[in-house]
Write a protein that holds these residues in place. Structure first.
Motif, PDB file in Angstrom:
ATOM      1  N   LEU A  61      -1.983  -0.789  -5.774  1.00  0.00           N
ATOM      2  CA  LEU A  61      -0.734  -1.354  -5.196  1.00  0.00           C
ATOM      3  C   LEU A  61       0.172  -0.195  -5.228  1.00  0.00           C
ATOM      4  CD1 LEU A  61      -0.528  -5.069  -6.519  1.00  0.00           C
ATOM      5  CD2 LEU A  61      -1.002  -4.200  -4.128  1.00  0.00           C
ATOM      6  N   GLU A  62       0.304   0.509  -6.413  1.00  0.00           N
ATOM      7  CA  GLU A  62       1.320   1.680  -6.400  1.00  0.00           C
ATOM      8  C   GLU A  62       0.974   2.726  -5.382  1.00  0.00           C
ATOM      9  OE1 GLU A  62       1.554   3.050 -10.478  1.00  0.00           O
ATOM     10  OE2 GLU A  62       1.543   0.834 -10.945  1.00  0.00           O
ATOM     11  N   ARG A  63      -0.414   3.015  -5.181  1.00  0.00           N
ATOM     12  CA  ARG A  63      -0.459   3.724  -4.066  1.00  0.00           C
ATOM     13  C   ARG A  63      -0.520   3.537  -2.718  1.00  0.00           C
ATOM     14  NH1 ARG A  63      -5.693   3.834  -1.487  1.00  0.00           N
ATOM     15  NH2 ARG A  63      -6.472   2.658  -3.053  1.00  0.00           N
ATOM     16  N   LYS A  64      -1.043   2.353  -2.449  1.00  0.00           N
ATOM     17  CA  LYS A  64      -0.681   1.688  -1.124  1.00  0.00           C
ATOM     18  C   LYS A  64       0.787   1.585  -0.781  1.00  0.00           C
ATOM     19  CE  LYS A  64      -4.251  -0.691   0.556  1.00  0.00           C
ATOM     20  NZ  LYS A  64      -5.441  -1.580   0.728  1.00  0.00           N
ATOM     21  N   TYR A  65       1.194   0.858  -1.512  1.00  0.00           N
ATOM     22  CA  TYR A  65       2.826   0.349  -1.385  1.00  0.00           C
ATOM     23  C   TYR A  65       3.874   1.061  -2.355  1.00  0.00           C
ATOM     24  CZ  TYR A  65      -0.349  -2.931   0.804  1.00  0.00           C
ATOM     25  OH  TYR A  65      -1.430  -3.544   1.560  1.00  0.00           O
ATOM     26  N   PRO A  66       4.208   2.268  -2.206  1.00  0.00           N
ATOM     27  CA  PRO A  66       4.775   3.060  -3.299  1.00  0.00           C
ATOM     28  C   PRO A  66       6.222   2.276  -3.451  1.00  0.00           C
ATOM     29  CG  PRO A  66       4.309   4.519  -1.361  1.00  0.00           C
ATOM     30  CD  PRO A  66       3.791   3.187  -1.082  1.00  0.00           C
ATOM     31  N   SER A  67       7.033   1.500  -2.339  1.00  0.00           N
ATOM     32  CA  SER A  67       8.341   1.242  -2.850  1.00  0.00           C
ATOM     33  C   SER A  67       8.073  -0.003  -3.482  1.00  0.00           C
ATOM     34  CB  SER A  67       9.335   1.302  -1.584  1.00  0.00           C
ATOM     35  OG  SER A  67       8.766   0.287  -0.754  1.00  0.00           O
ATOM     36  N   PHE A  68       7.380  -1.003  -3.228  1.00  0.00           N
ATOM     37  CA  PHE A  68       7.120  -1.977  -4.126  1.00  0.00           C
ATOM     38  C   PHE A  68       6.267  -2.101  -5.040  1.00  0.00           C
ATOM     39  CE2 PHE A  68       9.463  -5.523  -1.735  1.00  0.00           C
ATOM     40  CZ  PHE A  68      10.263  -4.854  -0.793  1.00  0.00           C
ATOM     41  N   GLY A  69       5.253  -1.179  -5.014  1.00  0.00           N
ATOM     42  CA  GLY A  69       4.126  -1.161  -5.914  1.00  0.00           C
ATOM     43  C   GLY A  69       3.820  -2.303  -6.351  1.00  0.00           C
ATOM     44  N   ASN A  70       3.632  -2.745  -7.716  1.00  0.00           N
ATOM     45  CA  ASN A  70       2.768  -3.800  -8.172  1.00  0.00           C
ATOM     46  C   ASN A  70       3.645  -5.112  -7.873  1.00  0.00           C
ATOM     47  OD1 ASN A  70       0.587  -2.625  -9.862  1.00  0.00           O
ATOM     48  ND2 ASN A  70       2.348  -1.541 -10.616  1.00  0.00           N
ATOM     49  N   LEU A  71       4.907  -5.015  -7.305  1.00  0.00           N
ATOM     50  CA  LEU A  71       5.714  -6.196  -6.931  1.00  0.00           C
ATOM     51  C   LEU A  71       5.441  -6.683  -5.487  1.00  0.00           C
ATOM     52  CD1 LEU A  71       8.682  -5.728  -8.845  1.00  0.00           C
ATOM     53  CD2 LEU A  71       6.918  -7.440  -9.395  1.00  0.00           C
ATOM     54  N   ALA A  72       4.401  -5.930  -4.801  1.00  0.00           N
ATOM     55  CA  ALA A  72       4.029  -6.431  -3.204  1.00  0.00           C
ATOM     56  C   ALA A  72       3.940  -7.849  -3.305  1.00  0.00           C
ATOM     57  CB  ALA A  72       2.917  -5.692  -2.847  1.00  0.00           C
ATOM     58  N   PRO A  73       4.235  -8.376  -2.060  1.00  0.00           N
ATOM     59  CA  PRO A  73       4.134  -9.846  -1.728  1.00  0.00           C
ATOM     60  C   PRO A  73       2.734 -10.196  -2.078  1.00  0.00           C
ATOM     61  CG  PRO A  73       5.350  -9.012  -0.202  1.00  0.00           C
ATOM     62  CD  PRO A  73       4.787  -7.832  -0.925  1.00  0.00           C
ATOM     63  N   ARG A  74       2.708 -11.439  -2.432  1.00  0.00           N
ATOM     64  CA  ARG A  74       1.281 -12.294  -3.045  1.00  0.00           C
ATOM     65  C   ARG A  74       0.253 -12.189  -2.037  1.00  0.00           C
ATOM     66  NH1 ARG A  74       3.769 -17.643  -5.260  1.00  0.00           N
ATOM     67  NH2 ARG A  74       4.793 -16.971  -6.957  1.00  0.00           N
ATOM     68  N   ASP A  75       0.494 -12.365  -0.782  1.00  0.00           N
ATOM     69  CA  ASP A  75      -0.712 -12.366   0.225  1.00  0.00           C
ATOM     70  C   ASP A  75      -1.481 -10.768   0.448  1.00  0.00           C
ATOM     71  OD1 ASP A  75       1.514 -11.221   1.486  1.00  0.00           O
ATOM     72  OD2 ASP A  75       1.257 -11.820   3.106  1.00  0.00           O
ATOM     73  N   ILE A  76      -0.398  -9.860   0.174  1.00  0.00           N
ATOM     74  CA  ILE A  76      -0.674  -8.383   0.484  1.00  0.00           C
ATOM     75  C   ILE A  76      -1.342  -7.875  -0.956  1.00  0.00           C
ATOM     76  CG2 ILE A  76       0.305  -6.153   0.468  1.00  0.00           C
ATOM     77  CD1 ILE A  76       2.180  -7.107   2.419  1.00  0.00           C
ATOM     78  N   SER A  77      -1.066  -8.288  -1.886  1.00  0.00           N
ATOM     79  CA  SER A  77      -1.454  -7.947  -3.160  1.00  0.00           C
ATOM     80  C   SER A  77      -2.894  -8.526  -3.435  1.00  0.00           C
ATOM     81  CB  SER A  77      -0.727  -8.542  -4.584  1.00  0.00           C
ATOM     82  OG  SER A  77       0.565  -8.187  -4.399  1.00  0.00           O
ATOM     83  N   SER A  78      -3.037  -9.754  -3.146  1.00  0.00           N
ATOM     84  CA  SER A  78      -4.458 -10.392  -3.174  1.00  0.00           C
ATOM     85  C   SER A  78      -5.329  -9.580  -2.225  1.00  0.00           C
ATOM     86  CB  SER A  78      -4.375 -12.019  -2.659  1.00  0.00           C
ATOM     87  OG  SER A  78      -3.469 -12.687  -3.545  1.00  0.00           O
ATOM     88  N   ARG A  79      -4.824  -9.383  -1.017  1.00  0.00           N
ATOM     89  CA  ARG A  79      -5.866  -8.675  -0.173  1.00  0.00           C
ATOM     90  C   ARG A  79      -6.361  -7.472  -0.715  1.00  0.00           C
ATOM     91  NH1 ARG A  79      -3.355 -10.580   3.913  1.00  0.00           N
ATOM     92  NH2 ARG A  79      -2.380  -8.830   4.697  1.00  0.00           N
ATOM     93  N   ALA A  80      -5.528  -6.817  -1.225  1.00  0.00           N
ATOM     94  CA  ALA A  80      -5.857  -5.532  -1.864  1.00  0.00           C
ATOM     95  C   ALA A  80      -6.802  -5.543  -3.119  1.00  0.00           C
ATOM     96  CB  ALA A  80      -4.636  -4.696  -2.119  1.00  0.00           C
ATOM     97  N   ALA A  81      -6.630  -6.574  -3.942  1.00  0.00           N
ATOM     98  CA  ALA A  81      -7.526  -6.770  -4.961  1.00  0.00           C
ATOM     99  C   ALA A  81      -9.116  -7.109  -4.319  1.00  0.00           C
ATOM    100  CB  ALA A  81      -7.058  -7.971  -5.887  1.00  0.00           C
ATOM    101  N   LYS A  82      -8.923  -7.872  -3.340  1.00  0.00           N
ATOM    102  CA  LYS A  82     -10.316  -8.198  -2.829  1.00  0.00           C
ATOM    103  C   LYS A  82     -10.979  -6.836  -2.244  1.00  0.00           C
ATOM    104  CE  LYS A  82     -12.480 -11.297   0.772  1.00  0.00           C
ATOM    105  NZ  LYS A  82     -13.073 -10.176   1.558  1.00  0.00           N
ATOM    106  N   GLU A  83     -10.131  -6.188  -1.527  1.00  0.00           N
ATOM    107  CA  GLU A  83     -10.861  -4.960  -0.845  1.00  0.00           C
ATOM    108  C   GLU A  83     -11.512  -3.910  -1.942  1.00  0.00           C
ATOM    109  OE1 GLU A  83      -7.577  -3.062   1.310  1.00  0.00           O
ATOM    110  OE2 GLU A  83      -7.628  -4.822   2.718  1.00  0.00           O
ATOM    111  N   ALA A  84     -10.805  -3.901  -3.249  1.00  0.00           N
ATOM    112  CA  ALA A  84     -11.164  -3.044  -4.290  1.00  0.00           C
ATOM    113  C   ALA A  84     -12.644  -3.644  -4.725  1.00  0.00           C
ATOM    114  CB  ALA A  84     -10.230  -3.085  -5.029  1.00  0.00           C
TER     115      ALA A  84
END
Lengths: 647, 257
Positions: A324-347
Motif C-alpha cells: 500500500l505504501e508503494r502503490k499509494y504513497p500519499s495515503f499509504g496504509n490508510l488508503a480506502p477500504r475497497d482499494i486496500s482490500s483489492r491490493a491484498a487480493k492481488e498480492a
C-alpha cells in the motif's frame, strides 16, 4: 416506479434548514394519536424510536435479539466521524461532505451526504450528553484520531468499542421511553412481511421467536432500520442473525432496491481458518494508523512462511513489499477500504499470501512499537490485540498480525428519497438498510455517523412531516382488522408451513454455505460478465433445490433456529440473484464494485460517468420474472467528478 | 493442518419453560482447535439435524464478544474456563482430545429457561428502563467540549460502561445478585458530570427495580468479577453502595422524586 428524490431547492448548505421549515408539523397534543412501528433497534432504529417517542408519538419497536442492546451496531469498533474541527486541522462540513462523496466513488446523492456532514456535529453533542464515554485528552477535551480515506483527524472513539458505547447510549434513551410507556418493545420478534393499505405502509406481520406466535401490528407509518445484507456471503463480519428478510419482503411489496451490488469488503479481518467457521472477525481499521501492511516480495518466501518454516520477523526489510505504501504513497496504509482490500487480493493472487490458506497479508506493528513503545501501542489498541490473540493464539506484539479482506458492510439497500421514504409511501428506511449516503464505498467511521444521523436527526422530522401530511383524521384509522392484514398473515403462515413440510435432506445452513460460496466467488472482490451470468443460473438452480430438498427439523411453536435460518436463507438466495443482476448491469468499476473488464492498465477501477452516474433501482416483478431496472440520475452540482486517486 | 479433537458433551435440554429438563450426552468428532466453542456447537447441531433431531437452542449473535447474547455455563463456569472471555470467543484450543464438557444455561431464579440453553434476561432491561439513562432529548445538547471531563473520569466511566449485559455475574453469584450489572451502569453514569443531575433518583430507582425482580443481595463473594467477560471490577459495587447510601440519606430528609 416513482423515483422523485425530493431534493429541496436552494444552495446545498441551506437545503436541510429550508426543508425543515417547509415541513408539516404535528401539534404536540395530536402526536399521541399516531403510532409508528420501528423495526430494528440498532443505532438508526433505537435512536429513531427513542426520538419519536420523546416527541410524543406512540412507538412500537421490534428486534430479533433478546434485548435491543444487542443489535449489531454494537460491534463497530473504530469510531464515528464528525466535522467538529476540534483538532484545528482544516476540517469543515464541506470537507466531510466532499470526502464522503469522493470516498463513495461519486455514486451517492449530494444533498443527502451534505446533510449527513451537517448534522454530524450534533450527533457528537447528543452522544456526549447522554453519557457516551468518548476518549478524552488530559485537558478534558475530546480526543480524535484519523481513519482510512481522510487526511484530517475527525474520528471520535471510545477505546475499541465505539459502536457499543453509541448503541448503549441510544439503548438507554430508548429504555427510558420504554419505562415511560411511550415505546412498546417487542424483543425476540422477527418481521416477516409488510402490510400495505391503499398503497401506504400500514403495518407488519411478525413472528414471536420464543413462542412461535404470528401476529399483526398496525401503525400510521413504518420505519425499517434492519441493517445490511452482508450475510448473503455466509461468512461475513455481521452477526449470525443479521438478514435481509424485512428489507426484501418490503421490496417484494413494492419498495425499490437500489445498488445491491455495492458491498464493502473490509481489508483488516482475521483470515479464514477452516470450513466449520461461522463468522469472520474484523480487526478495527484504526490499526492501520500504526500497523504496516506487507507480504514477502518473493512467492517462495511466502510459501516458507505458510509452512511455518520461516519466521516472518526474520524477513529482511528489502524482501518485504509494503504494497500500500508503494502503490499509494500519499495515503499509504490508510488508503480506502475497497482499494486496500483489492491490493491484498492481488498480492495473494500472485502467490505471495501468507496464513495457512495463502489468503492473508501481514499487519505489522514492529516499527510502531520501536517508535512509540509497547505501552503506547497497548494504550491505543490493547483490546484489539487481546482479541486477536484470543482468536488466533498468536501474540501480535511479537509476531505480525495476519489479516485478509472480508465482507463487512453493504452500501446498497432500499431506495429512499431525501426524506428517507421508500417508494412505498409511509415506509421509511434508516441506517445500513437504506442506500443513500455512501455511494459505492463507505469510508471508515461513517456508518455510525449515518445510523445516528438518520435516527436522531432526520427520521424524527421526516416521519412527522409524513404524518402531518396525512392529517390527524387519518391517525389510527387502519387497524389489524383490515382484510389486508389477514391476507398477508395467511401468506406468512403458509410459508412457515411450507418450510416445515418440504421434507428434504439438506439443512438451511448447508444451503446458506453454498449460497455464500457462489456469491463470494462471483460477486465478491472481482466480478466478471461470465462469472455473474453463471452465478445467476447457479442461484436459480439453488433456489429450486432449496424449495424441494430443504429439511427443517422441529416445529413452529417456539424457538427453532433451523426454521429462522430457513426463512432468511430463502430470501438471501433470491436477493443474491438480484445482487448479481445489478453487478452484471453495472458495466463499470466503482468503489466496492470491481468489474475485471473495466480497469486501467495498472489495475485501478475504471468508472464510466457518462453512462453509469445513476443509482440502479430494481422493481420486483414476480418470482420467475426478471426485475425491472429504474434509474435515478445522480447530478453533481457542487463536486467535480474526478478519478479517485489516493496515490 | 490444525489439530482436531473428539469430545463428549453433556448438554442441558429443556423443551420449554414449563417442562422438565435433563442432561443429554453427545459425541462430537474432529473439532478443530482453531474453532470457537459456538462453532463446535454448530457442528453438534448439524449432526443432530442430520439425524432428524432438534439442534440445541442457544442465544448467540455477534460472535465477537460484544453483544452479550451468549449465555452458557461451561463446566460449571459462566462462559467457560478462560478469564475475561465470552463463550463465543472461547476457542477449542483450550480443551483437549477426549474431554467431557458440561454445558448448561444460566442458573438464576430471575432468568427462567425458555428452551435448552436460552434464558429470559429481560429483568436486566427493566433495571435500565427504571433509571439507567441520562436524559438528553435529541436536539437539546450543548457543544460536546463545553464540559471538559478529566481523562481519569472518562476512563473510569468507560471501564464501567464496558459491561455487555450478558448476565454472567448473576449466573455466577450464589445469591443470583445483579449488583455488578447494576453497579456498573450506576458507576458509569453517576461519575460523569452530565449524569449527576439524576444521580440519586437513578440509584434508588435501579436498586428498587433490581430487588423487585427477585435478584439476591450482594455478600461480597466476588464470583461475579471472576466470571465477568469484561472484567468489570467489584469496585463498581462499592460505588453503587456508596451512592445508594447517600441517596437514601438525602431521600430521608427530602424525597428525591
Amino acid at each position: 416506479m416513482n423515483l422523485d428524490s425530493k431534493i429541496p431547492e436552494g444552495p446545498l448548505s441551506e437545503k436541510w434548514s429550508s426543508h425543515k421549515f417547509n415541513m408539516k408539523l404535528v401539534n404536540p397534543a395530536n402526536r399521541r394519536k399516531y403510532s409508528v412501528i420501528v423495526v430494528g433497534s440498532g443505532l438508526a432504529g433505537g435512536a429513531a424510536a427513542a426520538s419519536l417517542a420523546e416527541q410524543g408519538y406512540n412507538v412500537s419497536c421490534f428486534c430479533y435479539q433478546d434485548s435491543p442492546r444487542r443489535a449489531h451496531s454494537i460491534a463497530a469498533q473504530g469510531g464515528i466521524n464528525a466535522s467538529k474541527n476540534y483538532q484545528n486541522d482544516g476540517d469543515s462540513v464541506h470537507r466531510l461532505f466532499y470526502d464522503t462523496v469522493k470516498g463513495g466513488d461519486y455514486r451517492a446523492r449530494e444533498a443527502n451526504v451534505y446533510r449527513l456532514a451537517e448534522v454530524s456535529s450534533d450527533i457528537i453533542d447528543q452522544c456526549v450528553a447522554n453519557g457516551v464515554p468518548f476518549a478524552r485528552e488530559y485537558g478534558g477535551l475530546l480526543a480524535n484520531r484519523s481513519f482510512g480515506g481522510a487526511q484530517v483527524s475527525r474520528t471520535f472513539y471510545a477505546r475499541g468499542q465505539t459502536g457499543q458505547q453509541l448503541l448503549l447510549g441510544a439503548y438507554s434513551a430508548l429504555s427510558k421511553q420504554i419505562g415511560l410507556g411511550k415505546v412498546k418493545m417487542y424483543n425476540r420478534h422477527e418481521m416477516l412481511d409488510l402490510v400495505k393499505v391503499d398503497g401506504h405502509a400500514k403495518g407488519i406481520i411478525v413472528r414471536n421467536m420464543a413462542t412461535g406466535e404470528v401476529s399483526r401490528h398496525a401503525s400510521d407509518a413504518v420505519v425499517l432500520a434492519t441493517g445490511g445484507y452482508g450475510n448473503v456471503f455466509f461468512l461475513s463480519t455481521n452477526a449470525q442473525g443479521c438478514n435481509v428478510t424485512a428489507a426484501y419482503r418490503a421490496h417484494k411489496r413494492g419498495a425499490g432496491m437500489a445498488n445491491p451490488c455495492y458491498t464493502q469488503i473490509h481489508p483488516t479481518c482475521i483470515p479464514v481458518h477452516g470450513d466449520k467457521q461461522s463468522k469472520l472477525t474484523l480487526m478495527s481499521e484504526s490499526l492501520r494508523n500504526d500497523g504496516r501492511i506487507w507480504t514477502p516480495k518473493n512467492a517462495e518466501v511466502a510459501a516458507m512462511i505458510r509452512k511455518g518454516e520461516t519466521d516472518p520477523n526474520t524477513v529482511a526489510e528489502d524482501d518485504r513489499d509494503y504494497f500500500l505504501e508503494r502503490k499509494y504513497p500519499s495515503f499509504g496504509n490508510l488508503a480506502p477500504r475497497d482499494i486496500s482490500s483489492r491490493a491484498a487480493k492481488e498480492a495473494c493472487d500472485e502467490g505471495r499470501g501468507i496464513a495457512s490458506t495463502g489468503l492473508g497479508v501481514f499487519l505489522d506493528f514492529r516499527d510502531a512499537i520501536k517508535r512509540d513503545g509497547k505501552n503506547t501501542i497497548k494504550e491505543r489498541y490493547g483490546n484489539l490485540f487481546d482479541m486477536y490473540q484470543c482468536i488466533t493464539g498468536d501474540n501480535p506484539y511479537e509476531t505480525p498480525m495476519m489479516i485478509f479482506p472480508a465482507v463487512h458492510y453493504t452500501m446498497g439497500g432500499l431506495w429512499v428519497d431525501y426524506n428517507l421514504e421508500s417508494t412505498i409511501p409511509g415506509m421509511f428506511v434508516g441506517g445500513e438498510a437504506n442506500f443513500s449516503d455512501h455511494g459505492a464505498n463507505r469510508l471508515g467511521a461513517s456508518a455510525l455517523m449515518q445510523g445516528l444521523s438518520d435516527g436522531y436527526f432526520i427520521l424524527p422530522y421526516t416521519v412527522g412531516n409524513y404524518l402531518g401530511e396525512q392529517g390527524v383524521a387519518a391517525a389510527g384509522k387502519v387497524t389489524t382488522e383490515h382484510p389486508a392484514f389477514a391476507e398477508v398473515e395467511a401468506n406468512v403462515k403458509a410459508r412457515i408451513d411450507k418450510f416445515l413440510t418440504i421434507g428434504g435432506t439438506e439443512s438451511p445452513r448447508s444451503f446458506h454455505k453454498r449460497l455464500g460460496h457462489i456469491i463470494w466467488e462471483q460477486c465478491g472482490m472481482a466480478r466478471s460478465k461470465e462469472g455473474l451470468e453463471g452465478a445467476i443460473k447457479d442461484l436459480q438452480a439453488l433456489r429450486k433445490e432449496f424449495w424441494t430438498n430443504l429439511r427443517v427439523v422441529g416445529d413452529a411453536d417456539g424457538i427453532n433456529p433451523e426454521l429462522e435460518r430457513a426463512g432468511r436463507v430463502a430470501d438471501f438466495i433470491e436477493f443474491g440473484e438480484l445482487m448479481c443482476r445489478d453487478a452484471l448491469m453495472r458495466e463499470e468499476s466503482c468503489g466496492g464494485h470491481f468489474r475485471v473488464e473495466h480497469q486501467t492498465e495498472d489495475g485501478e477501477a475504471l468508472r464510466d460517468d457518462e453512462n453509469f452516474a445513476f443509482a440502479g433501482v430494481w422493481e420486483y416483478k414476480g418470482d420467475d420474472v426478471a426485475p425491472l431496472l429504474h434509474k435515478e440520475s445522480l447530478i453533481y452540482e457542487n463536486v467535480k467528478l474526478a478519478t479517485r486517486s489516493y496515490k | 493442518m490444525e489439530k482436531t479433537m473428539d469430545l463428549t458433551l453433556k448438554v442441558w435440554r429443556q423443551k420449554s419453560a414449563n417442562s422438565m429438563g435433563a442432561f443429554e450426552t453427545y459425541a462430537v468428532k474432529d473439532v478443530s482447535e482453531g474453532s470457537s466453542f459456538l462453532e463446535m456447537l454448530d457442528t453438534l447441531s448439524e449432526d443432530l439435524v442430520e439425524k432428524g433431531k432438534e439442534p440445541v437452542a442457544f442465544d448467540h449473535d455477534c460472535r465477537e464478544g460484544i453483544c452479550g447474547s451468549c449465555s452458557m455455563t461451561i463446566n460449571g463456569i459462566p462462559h467457560g474456563p478462560e478469564k475475561a472471555t465470552t463463550a463465543c470467543q472461547l476457542h477449542m484450543r483450550h480443551f483437549h482430545d477426549g474431554q467431557t464438557i458440561t454445558i448448561e444455561p444460566w442458573r438464576a431464579k430471575p432468568f427462567p429457561v425458555i428452551k435448552d440453553l436460552v434464558v429470559d434476561r429481560s429483568p436486566l432491561d427493566r433495571i435500565i428502563q427504571s433509571g439507567g439513562f441520562i436524559t438528553s432529548r435529541a436536539g437539546s445538547a450543548v457543544d460536546a467540549n463545553a464540559i471538559p471531563i478529566s481523562k481519569a473520569t472518562a476512563d473510569y466511566a468507560m471501564d464501567a460502561a464496558a459491561c455487555i449485559g450478558c448476565g454472567a455475574c448473576v449466573a455466577a453469584c450464589p445469591n443470583a445478585s445483579a449488583m455488578l450489572f447494576t453497579g456498573a451502569k450506576v458507576s458509569h453514569m453517576n461519575s460523569l458530570p452530565q449524569g449527576k443531575v439524576e444521580k440519586d433518583r437513578r440509584t434508588l430507582a435501579m436498586v428498587t427495580t433490581m430487588d423487585g425482580e427477585g435478584f439476591g443481595g450482594c455478600t461480597n463473594i466476588g464470583e461475579c468479577e471472576a466470571a465477568c467477560p469484561k472484567s468489570i471490577s467489584l469496585d463498581m459495587i462499592a460505588h453503587l453502595n456508596r451512592d445508594y447510601a447517600t441517596a437514601q440519606v438525602k431521600n430521608f430528609f427530602k424525597p428525591v422524586a
